[in-house]
Scaffold this motif. Sequence first.
Motif, PDB file in Angstrom:
ATOM      1  N   LEU B 123      -1.719  -3.597   1.121  1.00 36.51           N
ATOM      2  CA  LEU B 123      -2.640  -3.453   2.254  1.00 36.51           C
ATOM      3  C   LEU B 123      -3.959  -4.153   1.957  1.00 36.51           C
ATOM      4  O   LEU B 123      -4.555  -4.792   2.826  1.00 36.51           O
ATOM      5  CB  LEU B 123      -2.902  -1.968   2.530  1.00 36.51           C
ATOM      6  CG  LEU B 123      -1.933  -1.266   3.470  1.00 36.51           C
ATOM      7  CD1 LEU B 123      -2.173   0.229   3.450  1.00 36.51           C
ATOM      8  CD2 LEU B 123      -2.057  -1.798   4.890  1.00 36.51           C
ATOM      9  N   GLU B 124      -4.413  -4.037   0.725  1.00 36.12           N
ATOM     10  CA  GLU B 124      -5.664  -4.680   0.351  1.00 36.12           C
ATOM     11  C   GLU B 124      -5.534  -6.203   0.448  1.00 36.12           C
ATOM     12  O   GLU B 124      -6.427  -6.886   0.935  1.00 36.12           O
ATOM     13  CB  GLU B 124      -6.065  -4.260  -1.065  1.00 36.12           C
ATOM     14  CG  GLU B 124      -7.450  -4.761  -1.432  1.00 36.12           C
ATOM     15  CD  GLU B 124      -8.058  -3.979  -2.583  1.00 36.12           C
ATOM     16  OE1 GLU B 124      -7.279  -3.432  -3.385  1.00 36.12           O
ATOM     17  OE2 GLU B 124      -9.292  -3.960  -2.666  1.00 36.12           O
ATOM     18  N   LYS B 125      -4.378  -6.718   0.000  1.00 35.88           N
ATOM     19  CA  LYS B 125      -4.161  -8.167   0.035  1.00 35.88           C
ATOM     20  C   LYS B 125      -4.266  -8.731   1.444  1.00 35.88           C
ATOM     21  O   LYS B 125      -4.696  -9.859   1.634  1.00 35.88           O
ATOM     22  CB  LYS B 125      -2.776  -8.504  -0.526  1.00 35.88           C
ATOM     23  CG  LYS B 125      -2.812  -8.886  -1.998  1.00 35.88           C
ATOM     24  CD  LYS B 125      -1.452  -9.396  -2.423  1.00 35.88           C
ATOM     25  CE  LYS B 125      -1.245  -9.114  -3.897  1.00 35.88           C
ATOM     26  NZ  LYS B 125       0.162  -9.158  -4.284  1.00 35.88           N
ATOM     27  N   VAL B 126      -3.821  -7.967   2.439  1.00 33.81           N
ATOM     28  CA  VAL B 126      -3.893  -8.473   3.814  1.00 33.81           C
ATOM     29  C   VAL B 126      -5.152  -7.983   4.518  1.00 33.81           C
ATOM     30  O   VAL B 126      -5.296  -8.134   5.728  1.00 33.81           O
ATOM     31  CB  VAL B 126      -2.646  -8.072   4.642  1.00 33.81           C
ATOM     32  CG1 VAL B 126      -1.381  -8.660   4.032  1.00 33.81           C
ATOM     33  CG2 VAL B 126      -2.519  -6.561   4.758  1.00 33.81           C
ATOM     34  N   GLY B 127      -6.071  -7.387   3.763  1.00 33.09           N
ATOM     35  CA  GLY B 127      -7.349  -6.957   4.329  1.00 33.09           C
ATOM     36  C   GLY B 127      -7.237  -5.787   5.284  1.00 33.09           C
ATOM     37  O   GLY B 127      -7.987  -5.687   6.257  1.00 33.09           O
ATOM     38  N   MET B 128      -6.286  -4.891   5.023  1.00 38.76           N
ATOM     39  CA  MET B 128      -6.070  -3.781   5.950  1.00 38.76           C
ATOM     40  C   MET B 128      -6.246  -2.420   5.270  1.00 38.76           C
ATOM     41  O   MET B 128      -5.834  -1.400   5.817  1.00 38.76           O
ATOM     42  CB  MET B 128      -4.656  -3.868   6.546  1.00 38.76           C
ATOM     43  CG  MET B 128      -4.450  -5.018   7.497  1.00 38.76           C
ATOM     44  SD  MET B 128      -5.346  -4.788   9.049  1.00 38.76           S
ATOM     45  CE  MET B 128      -4.460  -3.393   9.710  1.00 38.76           C
ATOM     46  N   LEU B 129      -6.861  -2.431   4.100  1.00 40.10           N
ATOM     47  CA  LEU B 129      -6.945  -1.176   3.339  1.00 40.10           C
ATOM     48  C   LEU B 129      -7.684  -0.085   4.121  1.00 40.10           C
ATOM     49  O   LEU B 129      -7.286   1.077   4.116  1.00 40.10           O
ATOM     50  CB  LEU B 129      -7.630  -1.427   1.998  1.00 40.10           C
ATOM     51  CG  LEU B 129      -7.491  -0.309   0.971  1.00 40.10           C
ATOM     52  CD1 LEU B 129      -6.040   0.038   0.721  1.00 40.10           C
ATOM     53  CD2 LEU B 129      -8.190  -0.677  -0.330  1.00 40.10           C
ATOM     54  N   SER B 130      -8.738  -0.496   4.845  1.00 40.17           N
ATOM     55  CA  SER B 130      -9.527   0.517   5.558  1.00 40.17           C
ATOM     56  C   SER B 130      -8.770   1.103   6.747  1.00 40.17           C
ATOM     57  O   SER B 130      -9.213   2.062   7.358  1.00 40.17           O
ATOM     58  CB  SER B 130     -10.853  -0.083   6.020  1.00 40.17           C
ATOM     59  OG  SER B 130     -10.621  -1.264   6.737  1.00 40.17           O
ATOM     60  N   PHE B 131      -7.611   0.510   7.068  1.00 41.64           N
ATOM     61  CA  PHE B 131      -6.835   1.005   8.208  1.00 41.64           C
ATOM     62  C   PHE B 131      -5.625   1.822   7.770  1.00 41.64           C
ATOM     63  O   PHE B 131      -4.748   2.110   8.570  1.00 41.64           O
ATOM     64  CB  PHE B 131      -6.344  -0.166   9.068  1.00 41.64           C
ATOM     65  CG  PHE B 131      -7.450  -0.916   9.743  1.00 41.64           C
ATOM     66  CD1 PHE B 131      -7.870  -0.571  11.020  1.00 41.64           C
ATOM     67  CD2 PHE B 131      -8.081  -1.964   9.092  1.00 41.64           C
ATOM     68  CE1 PHE B 131      -8.890  -1.257  11.630  1.00 41.64           C
ATOM     69  CE2 PHE B 131      -9.109  -2.655   9.709  1.00 41.64           C
ATOM     70  CZ  PHE B 131      -9.519  -2.300  10.982  1.00 41.64           C
ATOM     71  N   LYS B 132      -5.576   2.192   6.486  1.00 42.30           N
ATOM     72  CA  LYS B 132      -4.320   2.744   5.965  1.00 42.30           C
ATOM     73  C   LYS B 132      -3.858   4.003   6.686  1.00 42.30           C
ATOM     74  O   LYS B 132      -2.673   4.206   6.858  1.00 42.30           O
ATOM     75  CB  LYS B 132      -4.425   2.997   4.469  1.00 42.30           C
ATOM     76  CG  LYS B 132      -5.435   4.050   4.038  1.00 42.30           C
ATOM     77  CD  LYS B 132      -5.309   4.231   2.525  1.00 42.30           C
ATOM     78  CE  LYS B 132      -6.390   4.943   1.808  1.00 42.30           C
ATOM     79  NZ  LYS B 132      -7.075   6.056   2.243  1.00 42.30           N
ATOM     80  N   SER B 133      -4.801   4.822   7.151  1.00 38.69           N
ATOM     81  CA  SER B 133      -4.396   6.074   7.801  1.00 38.69           C
ATOM     82  C   SER B 133      -4.295   5.939   9.318  1.00 38.69           C
ATOM     83  O   SER B 133      -4.020   6.902  10.010  1.00 38.69           O
ATOM     84  CB  SER B 133      -5.391   7.177   7.479  1.00 38.69           C
ATOM     85  OG  SER B 133      -5.667   7.185   6.111  1.00 38.69           O
ATOM     86  N   ARG B 134      -4.522   4.737   9.807  1.00 45.35           N
ATOM     87  CA  ARG B 134      -4.526   4.524  11.261  1.00 45.35           C
ATOM     88  C   ARG B 134      -3.106   4.586  11.799  1.00 45.35           C
ATOM     89  O   ARG B 134      -2.178   4.041  11.205  1.00 45.35           O
ATOM     90  CB  ARG B 134      -5.147   3.150  11.539  1.00 45.35           C
ATOM     91  CG  ARG B 134      -5.410   2.822  12.984  1.00 45.35           C
ATOM     92  CD  ARG B 134      -6.546   3.599  13.594  1.00 45.35           C
ATOM     93  NE  ARG B 134      -7.884   3.251  13.123  1.00 45.35           N
ATOM     94  CZ  ARG B 134      -8.631   2.283  13.660  1.00 45.35           C
ATOM     95  NH1 ARG B 134      -8.184   1.567  14.649  1.00 45.35           N
ATOM     96  NH2 ARG B 134      -9.841   2.049  13.193  1.00 45.35           N
ATOM     97  N   GLN B 135      -2.958   5.253  12.949  1.00 48.08           N
ATOM     98  CA  GLN B 135      -1.650   5.264  13.596  1.00 48.08           C
ATOM     99  C   GLN B 135      -1.355   3.843  14.078  1.00 48.08           C
ATOM    100  O   GLN B 135      -2.254   3.160  14.571  1.00 48.08           O
ATOM    101  CB  GLN B 135      -1.659   6.257  14.761  1.00 48.08           C
ATOM    102  CG  GLN B 135      -0.297   6.830  15.091  1.00 48.08           C
ATOM    103  CD  GLN B 135       0.430   6.037  16.125  1.00 48.08           C
ATOM    104  OE1 GLN B 135      -0.178   5.560  17.052  1.00 48.08           O
ATOM    105  NE2 GLN B 135       1.735   5.876  15.953  1.00 48.08           N
ATOM    106  N   ILE B 136      -0.113   3.406  13.940  1.00 48.32           N
ATOM    107  CA  ILE B 136       0.152   1.981  14.127  1.00 48.32           C
ATOM    108  C   ILE B 136      -0.065   1.486  15.551  1.00 48.32           C
ATOM    109  O   ILE B 136      -0.339   0.322  15.761  1.00 48.32           O
ATOM    110  CB  ILE B 136       1.574   1.605  13.641  1.00 48.32           C
ATOM    111  CG1 ILE B 136       2.605   2.538  14.258  1.00 48.32           C
ATOM    112  CG2 ILE B 136       1.648   1.643  12.125  1.00 48.32           C
ATOM    113  CD1 ILE B 136       4.028   2.129  13.942  1.00 48.32           C
ATOM    114  N   SER B 137       0.018   2.390  16.540  1.00 47.93           N
ATOM    115  CA  SER B 137      -0.208   1.917  17.914  1.00 47.93           C
ATOM    116  C   SER B 137      -1.689   1.642  18.160  1.00 47.93           C
ATOM    117  O   SER B 137      -2.046   0.983  19.125  1.00 47.93           O
ATOM    118  CB  SER B 137       0.292   2.953  18.917  1.00 47.93           C
ATOM    119  OG  SER B 137      -0.526   4.107  18.860  1.00 47.93           O
ATOM    120  N   GLN B 138      -2.547   2.160  17.275  1.00 45.06           N
ATOM    121  CA  GLN B 138      -3.979   1.935  17.453  1.00 45.06           C
ATOM    122  C   GLN B 138      -4.462   0.692  16.718  1.00 45.06           C
ATOM    123  O   GLN B 138      -5.665   0.489  16.565  1.00 45.06           O
ATOM    124  CB  GLN B 138      -4.755   3.169  16.984  1.00 45.06           C
ATOM    125  CG  GLN B 138      -4.637   4.315  17.973  1.00 45.06           C
ATOM    126  CD  GLN B 138      -4.919   5.654  17.339  1.00 45.06           C
ATOM    127  OE1 GLN B 138      -5.449   5.729  16.237  1.00 45.06           O
ATOM    128  NE2 GLN B 138      -4.545   6.711  18.021  1.00 45.06           N
TER     129      GLN B 138
END
Lengths: 386, 244
Positions: B123-138
């Motif tokens: 997740l960090e590699k694709v720059g999405m670490l801060s979104f880890k707990s986000r529901q995927i539809s959001q």
Amino acid sequence: MTSAQLEIQLIASLVAIACAIPGTFLVLRKMAMISDAISHSILPGIVVGFFITQDLNSPLLILLAALTGVLTVVLVEKIQQTKLVKEDTAIGLVFPALFSIGVIMIAKYANDVHLDIDAVLLGELAFTPFDRVFYNGIDFGPKSLWVIAVILLVTLTLLLLFYKELKMSTFDAGLATSLGFSPAIIHYGLMSVASITTVGAFDAVGAILVVALMIAPAATAYLLTTNLTKMIILACFFGVFSAIAGYWCANYLDASIAGSIATVLGLVFFAVYLFAPHKGLIAVLYREKQQRIEVSLITFILHLKNHKEVEERHVNHLSEHINWQKVRSKTVLDLALKNNFVSIENSIISLTEKGNEFTTKAIDYILTNEDVQIEDMKKDFFLFRG
Amino acid sequence: MEKIAVKVDDLTVAYNYKPVLWDIDLQIPEGVLMAIVGPNGAGKSTLIKAILGILKPIAGSVTIFGKPYATQRKHVAYVPQKGSVDWDFPTTALDVVMMGTYGSLGWIKRPGPNEKKRALEALEKVGMLSFKSRQISQLSGGQQQRIFLARALVQDASIYFMDEPFQGVDATTEVAIINILKELRKANKTVVVVHHDLQTVPEYFDWVTFLNVKKIATGPVKDTFNDDNLTKTYGINYKVSIQK
């Protein structure tokens, strides 16, 4: 509360849990109608099984009937694969055919036994405590209780063992295949569990309520959570709640238990549909209204920033200059004033320093693609909600 | 001659008697960044799905590093089209990425702290670490695509198949994907991408395969990406201005 009442509620609750688990996956796989098909088309399986075993609770009968359930799924898929008709049509073709074979078989050969159409459609929870298991003269409780307890145990074991596989193949069957997990095995496994549960619950709650218990709790839970584990737990909770509340409703109204449980299920869904915090109807309408006001406010302050000329900023001309359609300009103006974004002098509106700063941020917000930046700003945006 | 990562022989796939892929022979050398291009309905996605065993071919065979795919699953990662799944599914970004670890776990075994750590790194590699707990539809479309990419990265495979990863993504995501592709190439991974934007082929890729039911051409971009092959693939007088 008598022991019979307790037993009925216990059976209803176990049936509810046993149904909610496969039901959750059926709902997520958009296969809710398959449960309807299975619940009807297992009838010939039950009849044939009954001819052989003479016992509605025999494991052989349950397996035979469950096989008819899986056969239904296979037939639906085969018809669908011809690409001549769509899935819903295929379902509509298969289950009435199998169900009607069962109906004819009952009418022709089983009229004088405990297997009539009413019982098949609605079940009879009230009678379940009368059919009991005795061993060496000791009473071990109602047969239905044992049947559904065993089925629930099997379902729970399979769920715990294959949770990961179920989740992945439901979400992304392509990935499951490429990683070497056969989605077909999971699919037919789930269909088998759904069929067995349906047969096991059939005698107690009937064909129609089985569908309600599979779909309604899962659909209700779906509105409340974004986590699969929680969805399963919530679905079980709603199932059990409706089962017990439905029982007492029936008791109070002196009406069918199955019918009352299904009604409570419907009411619970409706209440959640209205009041669910994020996906509920009221929350959605409220959010839409808030968003309209927010967008209008941003439009308004952008307009103020863009236009220094006095005639563009006169209070009375707001409505003309910015084409408010869905939000009253007064609401927006009040909101802007409340947040100290604007000041009014001689009916001329000006941006305050704070308003100016916010507008610059808002422009950034609209233009930027930097996700992290947007995340911070989102919090600010909630500040000015009325 | 470099090692062959993927070898496709006489592959034919048909839907209801109509061939979608016809007698495809294809060799993908190890360490290349290959674009598969062709018009709509050319069978690009079908080719990837047939290689991965998601679709059953009516003829032909596929080998990965000289062995059948079924024995080589651990070396292969797949990024399906974003539209192929239901993003309303009740799960989080981290959870989806964790699915990439399921292959190495096998049946029944549950993911543990080690799998979670790998997923967080991806997740960090694709720059999405801060979104880890986000529901995927959001998540936005681009963010969803990056989640899919992270899920493939977590598999730590040797060969990556990506089905239109650039489809409908924002500029940030496009850059993020390109950087990942370059990193993968640096690590001598083989990457095969179904690609739509012909303009960016020479910039992003070093190999290209032209496909239109049959294989038209395959090879290094500098030798293969020319007007002749474009015309053969896309029809009469199809030309793009290519900056070489």
